[in-house]
Write a protein that holds these residues in place. Sequence first.
Motif, PDB file in Angstrom:
ATOM      1  N   GLY A   1      40.773   6.040  23.409  1.00  0.00           N
ATOM      2  CA  GLY A   1      40.543   5.209  22.221  1.00  0.00           C
ATOM      3  C   GLY A   1      40.084   3.812  22.606  1.00  0.00           C
ATOM      4  O   GLY A   1      40.573   3.220  23.573  1.00  0.00           O
TER       5      GLY A   1
ATOM      6  N   GLY B   1      43.842   3.104  16.178  1.00  0.00           N
ATOM      7  CA  GLY B   1      42.528   3.739  16.099  1.00  0.00           C
ATOM      8  C   GLY B   1      41.619   2.892  15.217  1.00  0.00           C
ATOM      9  O   GLY B   1      42.102   1.968  14.556  1.00  0.00           O
ATOM     10  N   THR B   2      40.348   3.211  15.222  1.00  0.00           N
ATOM     11  CA  THR B   2      39.374   2.415  14.478  1.00  0.00           C
ATOM     12  C   THR B   2      39.733   2.279  12.992  1.00  0.00           C
ATOM     13  O   THR B   2      39.636   1.195  12.424  1.00  0.00           O
ATOM     14  CB  THR B   2      37.975   3.066  14.617  1.00  0.00           C
ATOM     15  OG1 THR B   2      37.620   3.031  15.987  1.00  0.00           O
ATOM     16  CG2 THR B   2      36.925   2.338  13.808  1.00  0.00           C
TER      17      THR B   2
ATOM     18  N   LYS C   1      34.770  13.408  22.161  1.00  0.00           N
ATOM     19  CA  LYS C   1      34.835  13.337  20.700  1.00  0.00           C
ATOM     20  C   LYS C   1      33.850  14.366  20.160  1.00  0.00           C
ATOM     21  O   LYS C   1      32.706  14.056  19.836  1.00  0.00           O
ATOM     22  CB  LYS C   1      34.505  11.917  20.228  1.00  0.00           C
ATOM     23  CG  LYS C   1      35.067  11.629  18.846  1.00  0.00           C
ATOM     24  CD  LYS C   1      35.186  10.147  18.599  1.00  0.00           C
ATOM     25  CE  LYS C   1      35.542   9.839  17.159  1.00  0.00           C
ATOM     26  NZ  LYS C   1      36.853  10.340  16.745  1.00  0.00           N
TER      27      LYS C   1
ATOM     28  N   LEU D   1      48.176  11.338  18.440  1.00  0.00           N
ATOM     29  CA  LEU D   1      48.236  11.834  17.066  1.00  0.00           C
ATOM     30  C   LEU D   1      46.913  12.525  16.737  1.00  0.00           C
ATOM     31  O   LEU D   1      45.981  12.489  17.533  1.00  0.00           O
ATOM     32  CB  LEU D   1      48.479  10.683  16.079  1.00  0.00           C
ATOM     33  CG  LEU D   1      49.675   9.767  16.318  1.00  0.00           C
ATOM     34  CD1 LEU D   1      49.878   8.847  15.110  1.00  0.00           C
ATOM     35  CD2 LEU D   1      50.946  10.551  16.592  1.00  0.00           C
ATOM     36  N   GLY D   2      46.819  13.079  15.542  1.00  0.00           N
ATOM     37  CA  GLY D   2      45.592  13.772  15.136  1.00  0.00           C
ATOM     38  C   GLY D   2      44.349  12.899  15.269  1.00  0.00           C
ATOM     39  O   GLY D   2      43.299  13.369  15.670  1.00  0.00           O
ATOM     40  N   GLY D   3      44.494  11.623  14.946  1.00  0.00           N
ATOM     41  CA  GLY D   3      43.333  10.730  15.016  1.00  0.00           C
ATOM     42  C   GLY D   3      43.675   9.342  15.533  1.00  0.00           C
ATOM     43  O   GLY D   3      42.968   8.377  15.227  1.00  0.00           O
TER      44      GLY D   3
ATOM     45  N   LEU E   1      41.922  11.427  23.698  1.00  0.00           N
ATOM     46  CA  LEU E   1      40.712  10.639  23.509  1.00  0.00           C
ATOM     47  C   LEU E   1      40.943   9.233  24.048  1.00  0.00           C
ATOM     48  O   LEU E   1      41.955   8.610  23.723  1.00  0.00           O
ATOM     49  CB  LEU E   1      40.348  10.574  22.019  1.00  0.00           C
ATOM     50  CG  LEU E   1      38.931  10.067  21.780  1.00  0.00           C
ATOM     51  CD1 LEU E   1      37.912  11.155  22.103  1.00  0.00           C
ATOM     52  CD2 LEU E   1      38.739   9.578  20.364  1.00  0.00           C
TER      53      LEU E   1
ATOM     54  N   ARG F   1      31.339   6.114  25.375  1.00  0.00           N
ATOM     55  CA  ARG F   1      32.139   7.317  25.095  1.00  0.00           C
ATOM     56  C   ARG F   1      31.248   8.449  24.594  1.00  0.00           C
ATOM     57  O   ARG F   1      31.475   9.626  24.907  1.00  0.00           O
ATOM     58  CB  ARG F   1      33.242   6.987  24.081  1.00  0.00           C
ATOM     59  CG  ARG F   1      34.241   8.124  23.917  1.00  0.00           C
ATOM     60  CD  ARG F   1      35.467   7.700  23.137  1.00  0.00           C
ATOM     61  NE  ARG F   1      35.148   7.359  21.754  1.00  0.00           N
ATOM     62  CZ  ARG F   1      36.015   6.822  20.914  1.00  0.00           C
ATOM     63  NH1 ARG F   1      37.259   6.572  21.306  1.00  0.00           N
ATOM     64  NH2 ARG F   1      35.664   6.541  19.679  1.00  0.00           N
TER      65      ARG F   1
HETATM   66  N1  PMP Z   1      42.528   9.907  19.184  1.00  0.00           N
HETATM   67  C1  PMP Z   1      41.806  10.687  18.348  1.00  0.00           C
HETATM   68  C2  PMP Z   1      42.000  12.150  18.424  1.00  0.00           C
HETATM   69  C3  PMP Z   1      40.878  10.110  17.453  1.00  0.00           C
HETATM   70  O1  PMP Z   1      40.169  10.879  16.632  1.00  0.00           O
HETATM   71  C4  PMP Z   1      40.736   8.701  17.439  1.00  0.00           C
HETATM   72  C5  PMP Z   1      39.766   8.062  16.477  1.00  0.00           C
HETATM   73  N2  PMP Z   1      38.466   7.954  17.029  1.00  0.00           N
HETATM   74  C6  PMP Z   1      41.507   7.929  18.329  1.00  0.00           C
HETATM   75  C7  PMP Z   1      42.391   8.580  19.183  1.00  0.00           C
HETATM   76  C8  PMP Z   1      41.358   6.439  18.392  1.00  0.00           C
HETATM   77  O2  PMP Z   1      40.150   6.080  18.990  1.00  0.00           O
HETATM   78  P1  PMP Z   1      39.411   4.716  18.608  1.00  0.00           P
HETATM   79  O3  PMP Z   1      40.395   3.627  18.848  1.00  0.00           O
HETATM   80  O4  PMP Z   1      38.256   4.648  19.519  1.00  0.00           O
HETATM   81  O5  PMP Z   1      39.042   4.823  17.169  1.00  0.00           O
END
Ligand code: PMP
Length: 327
Positions: A229, A272-273, A166, A203-205, A227, A64
């Motif tokens: 994920g 997410g992580t 990212k 979502l935001g993250g 993103l 990524r």
């Molecule tokens: N979407 C966004 C906008 C993020 O910042 C994240 C966190 N990295 C994710 C999704 C989830 O991605 P991941 O599972 O790789 O952490």
Amino acid sequence: HMVTVRYADGKGWYEPRVEARAPIPMDPASAVLHYAQEIFEGLKAYTLPDGGVAMFRPEANAARFAQSAQRMAMPALPEEIFLKSLHEIISIDRQWIPGGEDGSLYLRPFAYASEVFLGVRPSLEYLYLVIASPVGPYFSGGVKPVSVWVTPDYTRAAPGGTGAAKCGGNYAAGLSAQAEAIEHGCDQVVYLDAVERKYIDELGGMNVFLVLDDGSLVTPPLTGTILPGITRDSVIKLAERAGRRVEERAISLQEWRDGAASGRVREAFACGTAAVITPIGTIKSLDGDFTVADGGPGEVTMGLRKELVDIQRGRAEDTFGWVHRVF
Ligand code: PMP
């Protein structure tokens, strides 16, 4: 500590170093300060039951990172350098990895345009770094549902934009939306698509999944505005292996709301992580608030969460080869 690797046009990546973490000198005309050519990753190193140390799918973060670099007109960092830099910092900062079930050493690889140049074109010099920070459990005292606010004002990414990368700029652009969510008493913002303002992006993250009444999962597709994920990808693979149908398709806010009312949508979760998998509790929007079922942790959500966390932490068999052992 920190890892640094430099890049110069015509020379490639050079001078890898591990040194004591310290401020990095920066010229006021460093390109990144003006045009935001910067990308990053986030992942965790943690202790296994046998005392070993592992990371979860760091090769996926490397891939990524390379894709983010491509979108931001930056040179690709070879996977080998990415993985080696993580091994180095984990080795030297091993005493900072929390023991026990939940803690981890958060790793933050990033790269930015370091050329001293005031002009809009890709930088000819870059600096790649890794820093690390010990983190406790995301949830203390059990998993708590996240509350979310559907922003009527902001979008995260438009087609052709940087949504799938990212890059720091995406998060800068999301700060006002996040503030809006907090004003409405919510933890996270939900972004709708930029074109029709109708479909859920993410979502935001975190990425979003719905569990339907037939046991299948649905999640927004990777069309370039969200993103990709790594947790999202892991959830899809785990669910499919268990014989669950997973559909990657556009989901409208209306479908989410109506499905919650009719029982067609049985659970909603974010992943997410940081939080791994977490139920989505209240969904607030200008058109009114709703919850899926009682807004509490659903059976499918919590089952997937346990399965994934058990693989990550070395308590269940890693049939996908996701756990990358460092020691
Ligand atoms: N979407 C966004 C906008 C993020 O910042 C994240 C966190 N990295 C994710 C999704 C989830 O991605 P991941 O599972 O790789 O952490």
